[in-house]
Design a protein around this motif. Structure first.
Motif, short mmCIF file in Angstrom:
data_model
loop_
_atom_site.label_atom_id
_atom_site.label_comp_id
_atom_site.label_asym_id
_atom_site.label_seq_id
_atom_site.Cartn_x
_atom_site.Cartn_y
_atom_site.Cartn_z
N LEU B 175 0.98 -1.96 -9.74
CA LEU B 175 0.80 -2.92 -8.72
C LEU B 175 0.74 -2.56 -7.28
O LEU B 175 -0.06 -2.92 -6.32
CB LEU B 175 2.27 -3.88 -8.86
CG LEU B 175 2.63 -5.26 -8.26
CD1 LEU B 175 1.10 -6.21 -8.11
CD2 LEU B 175 3.83 -5.69 -8.52
N GLY B 176 1.65 -1.40 -6.97
CA GLY B 176 1.52 -0.92 -5.71
C GLY B 176 0.18 -0.45 -5.29
O GLY B 176 -0.17 -0.51 -4.39
N GLN B 177 -0.54 0.30 -6.37
CA GLN B 177 -1.70 0.90 -6.16
C GLN B 177 -2.80 -0.27 -5.84
O GLN B 177 -3.52 -0.37 -4.92
CB GLN B 177 -2.11 1.38 -7.32
CG GLN B 177 -3.27 2.68 -7.29
CD GLN B 177 -3.39 3.15 -8.50
OE1 GLN B 177 -3.71 2.60 -9.44
NE2 GLN B 177 -3.74 4.65 -8.59
N ALA B 178 -2.45 -1.35 -6.74
CA ALA B 178 -3.63 -2.51 -6.37
C ALA B 178 -3.37 -3.19 -4.99
O ALA B 178 -4.25 -3.43 -4.55
CB ALA B 178 -3.23 -3.70 -7.58
N LEU B 179 -2.15 -3.26 -4.74
CA LEU B 179 -1.90 -3.77 -3.05
C LEU B 179 -2.41 -3.02 -2.28
O LEU B 179 -3.10 -3.40 -1.27
CB LEU B 179 -0.31 -4.09 -3.33
CG LEU B 179 -0.02 -4.97 -1.86
CD1 LEU B 179 -0.35 -6.41 -2.00
CD2 LEU B 179 1.66 -4.93 -2.09
N THR B 180 -2.03 -1.67 -2.31
CA THR B 180 -2.29 -0.77 -1.31
C THR B 180 -4.12 -0.60 -1.04
O THR B 180 -4.61 -0.78 -0.12
CB THR B 180 -2.01 0.78 -1.54
OG1 THR B 180 -0.68 0.51 -2.24
CG2 THR B 180 -2.14 1.74 -0.63
N ILE B 181 -4.83 -0.61 -2.23
CA ILE B 181 -6.08 -0.44 -2.26
C ILE B 181 -6.72 -1.75 -1.60
O ILE B 181 -7.42 -1.68 -0.88
CB ILE B 181 -6.92 0.18 -3.42
CG1 ILE B 181 -6.34 1.42 -3.95
CG2 ILE B 181 -8.13 0.01 -3.38
CD1 ILE B 181 -6.50 1.90 -5.28
N ALA B 182 -6.37 -2.80 -2.08
CA ALA B 182 -7.15 -4.28 -1.98
C ALA B 182 -6.52 -4.48 -0.20
O ALA B 182 -7.55 -5.19 0.35
CB ALA B 182 -6.24 -5.30 -2.74
#
Lengths: 312, 339
Positions: B175-182
């Protein structure tokens, strides 16, 4: 007064005469009463009249005394007359000063940057404006200590306040304040343009205006003709410079993707230039104006003109 | 309409208290005015729910519509979740953040869907420039569990996001990754701040808990308010320690201000310190290793409670900076070690 009994056995004639006499008597007494009343009223009137005269006389006397006094007072200003007069003048002068200062402080709001000393530092107020319209105000409360720090503020969360503070707050507070003013005024200006577009020109937009908190990316589709069947244009405005109110990159495309006739291609290109050089709501205002004087030939001529004047 | 969707909507509506039902249904904006008018909300709840489900079936509610209703319910009942705070950072010299909502949503969804085939992602934007994201987690082989979703509240063009803590911890890194990249950031870090009160967390994180400012228009400077003590109540009563009381009041006002404190339920201190004692020769004083202990302060409204400690005479003023720094440092979890 007892009334004569009209049924006395003295006979009708006597009753008639006596009654008549009685009537005359009452008449006389009535008129006597009236004249007495009139006399007393006249007497009262006379009394009041004299009273009025007396009061007027008194008033004139007092007035004269007042003028006399004032004359004395003015004459004494040059002398060493005691504090009473000086106090009155001082009070007036102070009040005038206070009014002046209040007015000046209010006027500071229009300069965009004002402040008030607090017990621990200063509370700075930034009043933003765009095109002569006074917009939102933001506060920054600074604590004067080593190091200088921000106690609290009302700057929106997406303005890079921490970055600006990190760069300038400790070394050059003036630069910090001016930089922050720039960012906030630019943000207010962009927001104002987007709000005006949404509210005043909704008829020309064919979909919702897409915007982000900083109002530095706007995306919308529009047409030139509110009613009819003209082409739909898609515009995407990027404001990469957060201290500017005009976009840095503009792309206008025509929906449909078919090859455009040269006139539409010229229009499209001119729109791009317009968005780059003029505030958003003004561009749309010019679209709306052009529609009013439109005959289709005239329309294209106007675009040529605009293309030339806005070329910079 | 799918049976699972119908069941999901039914369970969601059953959770809603009757007095909020019309408000939430209107916010959902899925059933039309006409449809809602046909419902008799004075019946027993089960009958109302049946009728509503029937209407949803008529309109062919999808999983996405049901998820949206769930988001709205959670927005009205934020305090039922415990929220963590995350902070993202960009690399140095990054471009200006040109946040594009459509791009963000597409990117976020794609990243999660690529990693886990089965995941339900729904979005709802609010007027305060926040985006609520609901994620129902599945695996490569199982369908998403709609009853244990995670919520993320992200404020675009800021580095902060709030996440509801859930038991499915294994999905947090993804989830953290998705939020960061998006959102075009590089890194995401969990802050030591947690509470049920999303508004208070927002106020602390964005430093917006004190919104009173001195201007030239305010007629009097910020008045000092007595904190529950009316010293001048009766002239026959003489307060012997009036000076001390006033000193305490002044210090409390300087530390906590006049504004209402953000609401937190606890503060936790993990101590790893060596034992300090005045007595020499104490067994514990000779211990080389630091002692470990955990101190937790709990309260329905912790900061207001701390504010009232000194005026109530329970603690000395000024209070320990470890207690008073909570909103300023944006933390309610502390690790204290010997320097």
């Amino acid at each position: 007064m007892e009334q004569a009994n009209p049924l006395r056995p003295d006979g009708e004639s006597k009753g008639g005469v006596l009654a008549h006499l009685e009537r005359l008597e009452t008449q006389v007494s009535r008129s006597r009463k009236q004249s007495e009343e009139l006399q007393s009223l006249q007497a009262q009137e006379g009394a009041l009249g004299t009273k009025i005269h007396k009061l007027r006389h008194l008033r004139d006397e007092l007035r004269a005394a007042l003028w006399h006094r004032r004359g004395n007072v003015k004459a004494c200003i040059a002398n060493v007359e005691p504090n009473r007069t000086v106090e009155v003048n001082e009070e007036e002068a102070l009040e005038e000063k206070l009014e002046n200062v209040k007015a000046v402080l209010q006027a500071y709001h229009f300069t965009g940057l004002s402040g008030k000393l607090t017990s621990r530092g200063v509370c700075v107020c930034i009043n933003t404006a765009f095109e002569g319209n006074l917009l939102d105000s933001y506060f920054v409360d600074l604590v004067i200590q080593k190091p200088l720090r921000i106690h609290h503020h009302s700057v929106p969360v997406f303005i890079p306040l921490e970055e600006i503070a990190a760069k300038y707050l400790q070394t050059n507070i003036q630069h910090f304040l001016f930089s922050l003013c720039e960012y906030l005024n630019a943000y207010s200006g962009r927001k104002y343009q987007a709000d005006r577009l949404q509210s005043d020109f909704a008829a020309l937009l064919t979909g919702p205006l897409q915007r982000n908190p900083l109002c530095n990316l706007l995306s919308f589709t529009y047409k030139l003709d509110p009613g009819g069947q003209s082409f739909l244009f898609c515009a995407r405005l990027l404001y990469k410079d957060l201290t500017a109110t005009l976009p840095t990159d503009v792309t206008v495309t025509c929906q449909g993707g078919e090859a455009l006739s040269t006139s539409w291609e010229e229009q499209r290109a001119s729109h791009e230039t317009l968005f780059c050089t003029k505030p958003l709501h003004q561009v749309f205002a010019s679209f709306a104006r052009r529609e009013k004087l439109d005959e289709s030939g005239l329309l294209i001529d106007c675009f040529h003109c605009t293309g030339n004047t806005s070329a910079k | 309409m799918d049976e699972t969707v119908a069941e999901f909507i039914k369970r969601t509506i059953l959770k809603i208290p009757m007095n909020e039902l019309t408000t939430i249904l209107k916010a959902w904006d899925f059933l039309s005015e006409n449809q809602l008018q046909t419902v008799n909300f004075r019946q027993r709840k089960e009958s109302v729910v049946q009728h509503l489900i029937h209407l949803c079936e008529e309109k062919r509610a999808s999983l996405n519509d049901a998820a949206l209703l769930d988001i709205i319910y959670t927005q009205f009942h934020q305090h039922q979740k415990v929220w963590d705070v995350f902070q993202m950072s960009k690399g140095p010299g990054e471009d200006v953040d040109l946040f594009d909502m459509k791009q963000f949503k597409n990117s976020f969804k794609k990243i999660l869907q690529r990693a886990l085939k089965n995941v339900t992602v729904s979005f709802r934007e609010t007027e305060e420039n926040a985006i609520w994201i609901r994620i129902a987690w599945g695996t490569q082989y199982t369908k998403p569990n709609q009853y244990k979703p995670t919520y993320v509240v992200y404020y675009p063009q800021t580095p902060y996001a709030f996440k509801s803590s859930s038991t499915l911890r294994r999905n947090t890194p993804l989830l953290g990754q998705a939020l960061t990249i998006a959102s075009k950031h590089h890194q995401i870090v969990k802050m030591d701040l947690r509470s049920r009160y999303l508004d208070s967390l927002k106020a602390i994180v964005f430093k917006q808990y004190n919104q009173t400012f001195e201007t030239h228009n305010s007629t009097t400077p910020l008045q000092e308010r007595s904190l529950g003590l009316d010293i001048n109540m009766d002239s026959r009563i003489i307060h012997e320690n009036k000076v001390e009381k006033e000193r305490v009041q002044r210090i409390t006002q300087e530390t906590f201000g006049d504004y209402s404190q953000p609401q937190l339920e606890f503060a936790q201190y993990k101590l790893e310190t060596k034992f300090k004692s005045d007595l020499n020769g104490s067994i514990l004083a000779e211990r080389e290793e630091p002692l470990r202990c955990l101190i937790k302060f709990s309260s329905p409204h912790l900061l207001e409670a701390l504010k009232s400690l000194a005026p109530a005479g329970i603690a000395d003023a000024p209070l320990s900076p470890l207690l008073t720094c909570i909103p300023n440092k944006r933390k309610n979890y502390f690790k204290i070690r010997d320097k």
